[in-house]
Write an enzyme that holds these catalytic residues in place. Structure first.
Site, PDB file in Angstrom:
ATOM      1  CB  THR A  16      98.813  10.015  15.718  1.00 38.83           C
ATOM      2  OG1 THR A  16      99.285   9.597  17.205  1.00 38.83           O
ATOM      3  CG2 THR A  16      97.790  11.117  16.156  1.00 38.83           C
TER       4      THR A  16
ATOM      5  NE  ARG B 233     103.868   7.685  25.725  1.00 33.94           N
ATOM      6  CZ  ARG B 233     103.653   7.890  24.676  1.00 33.94           C
ATOM      7  NH1 ARG B 233     102.057   7.924  24.068  1.00 33.94           N
ATOM      8  NH2 ARG B 233     104.406   7.900  23.612  1.00 33.94           N
TER       9      ARG B 233
ATOM     10  N   GLY C 195     101.935  11.455  24.888  1.00 35.29           N
ATOM     11  CA  GLY C 195     103.054  11.448  23.903  1.00 35.29           C
ATOM     12  C   GLY C 195     102.829  12.932  23.135  1.00 35.29           C
ATOM     13  CG  ASP C 196     103.604  12.955  19.024  1.00 29.49           C
ATOM     14  OD1 ASP C 196     103.313  11.596  19.612  1.00 29.49           O
ATOM     15  OD2 ASP C 196     103.394  12.998  17.626  1.00 29.49           O
TER      16      ASP C 196
ATOM     17  CB  THR D 238     101.768   9.571  13.153  1.00 27.73           C
ATOM     18  OG1 THR D 238     101.286   8.227  13.568  1.00 27.73           O
ATOM     19  CG2 THR D 238     102.206   9.485  11.638  1.00 27.73           C
ATOM     20  N   GLY D 239     103.835   8.310  15.064  1.00 26.42           N
ATOM     21  CA  GLY D 239     105.130   7.433  15.569  1.00 26.42           C
ATOM     22  C   GLY D 239     105.501   7.622  16.725  1.00 26.42           C
TER      23      GLY D 239
ATOM     24  N   GLY E 249     106.089   8.843  20.194  1.00 19.45           N
ATOM     25  CA  GLY E 249     105.826  10.382  20.612  1.00 19.45           C
ATOM     26  C   GLY E 249     106.978  11.036  21.483  1.00 19.45           C
TER      27      GLY E 249
END
Ligand code: GLY
Length: 304
Positions: free
Chosen positions: A151, A179, A181-182, A202-203, A205
């Site tokens: 991200t 789907r 994510g964060d 970032t990473g 989620g």
């Protein structure tokens, strides 16, 4: 010491966008204008496969994007999820933050809003990202965050004392249709409060959301931790907690900024980020778990 302005952004890929945001802040632009301008540089660049144009598709071969925006003065936020076919999901998230309700829209509802408000359309699937999809679609059993980058997140403090944050991503490669994510979830992937500071993640989620990580870091700064301590403490705590409960923890990386514009970063895997403030050109840093933070030249690191 309080900075007149400051901007921090994730990954080496944000170097050019950070310089653009810094230039705008120096000229008196708002934090929102600066971070969105920085994010556009990455959303428009087809060689970065985790954001916008050239993003890697989901299991059905479609590029579905997520983005978030928060204004730290008002605490207003906006977000889009699983949005297909628009040039800047971050701009649309910012626009949604101006409303008093209906701030987080997903799928066809987000697209309907974007179209009716005149946001520029674009098919974000490039021949290159589609070729990679065809090559790898049957190989992945276990989804992972991108090895190189993920991200794009920007946080800025402007000369009025406002902190704003924005995030944008195409999410995990080969994710299921729908789907999220964060990145579009307030408190998980992004948070800003001009009285406390701001943070963005970032990473992977699903893991980031388990710790409501961006809000956690902002609270740690409000409780008196330095930005750097707050960032690494939040990552270390969540990594330990998830490892204890299920034996492992996926990639967690974050940037943060305190209310005075001082930066922090935390990560459980190697993580480059960029920071600039008044009187300091954008600097690329590399954070490696267990090692001290160091400045690097772009040509010295392979992680985008
Ligand atoms: N951090 C981006 C995602 O998990 O979608």
């Amino acid at each position: 010491m309080k900075k007149k302005w400051a901007v921090i952004s994730t990954w080496k890929m944000s170097l050019q966008g950070n310089a653009k945001a810094a230039d705008l802040l120096q000229k008196g632009s708002t934090a929102a204008e600066a971070i969105l301008s920085g994010i556009h540089c990455i959303e428009d660049e087809p060689s970065y496969h985790s954001v916008g144009y050239g993003g890697l598709p989901d299991r059905n071969g479609r590029v579905l994007t997520d983005a978030g925006f928060m204004d730290g003065d008002t605490l207003n936020y906006g977000a889009v999820g699983a949005l297909e076919g628009f040039r800047s999901p971050a701009d649309i998230a910012c626009s949604l933050a101006q409303r008093s309700a209906n701030n987080f829209l997903a799928g066809p509802g987000a697209a309907e809003y974007a179209e009716s408000h005149g946001f520029e359309k674009r098919n974000n699937l490039t021949p290159e990202s589609y070729a990679r999809y065809l090559e790898e679609k049957d190989k992945h059993e276990h989804l992972k965050a991108y090895q190189e980058h993920d991200t794009v997140c920007f946080i800025a403090l402007d000369s009025r004392g406002t902190i704003a944050v924005s995030t944008s991503t195409s999410g995990l490669f080969l994710k299921e249709n729908g789907r999220l994510g964060d990145t579009p979830m307030v408190g998980c992937g992004f948070y800003a409060d001009s009285k406390k500071g701001g943070a963005a993640c970032t990473g992977f989620g699903e893991e980031i959301a388990k710790g409501v990580l961006a809000y956690r870091v902002t609270q740690l700064m409000a409780d008196g931790h330095s930005a750097m301590d707050a960032a690494q403490k939040a990552v270390d705590e969540l990594t330990a907690e998830l490892t204890e409960r299920k034996g492992s923890c996926e990639q967690l990386c974050l940037i943060c900024m305190d209310k005075d514009g001082n930066f922090g970063a935390g990560a459980n895997s190697p993580f480059p980020f960029v920071y600039a403030c008044e009187g300091e050109e954008p600097v690329l840093y590399l954070l490696e778990p267990g090692k001290s933070l160091r400045q690097v030249r772009p040509e010295d690191i392979t992680i985008d």
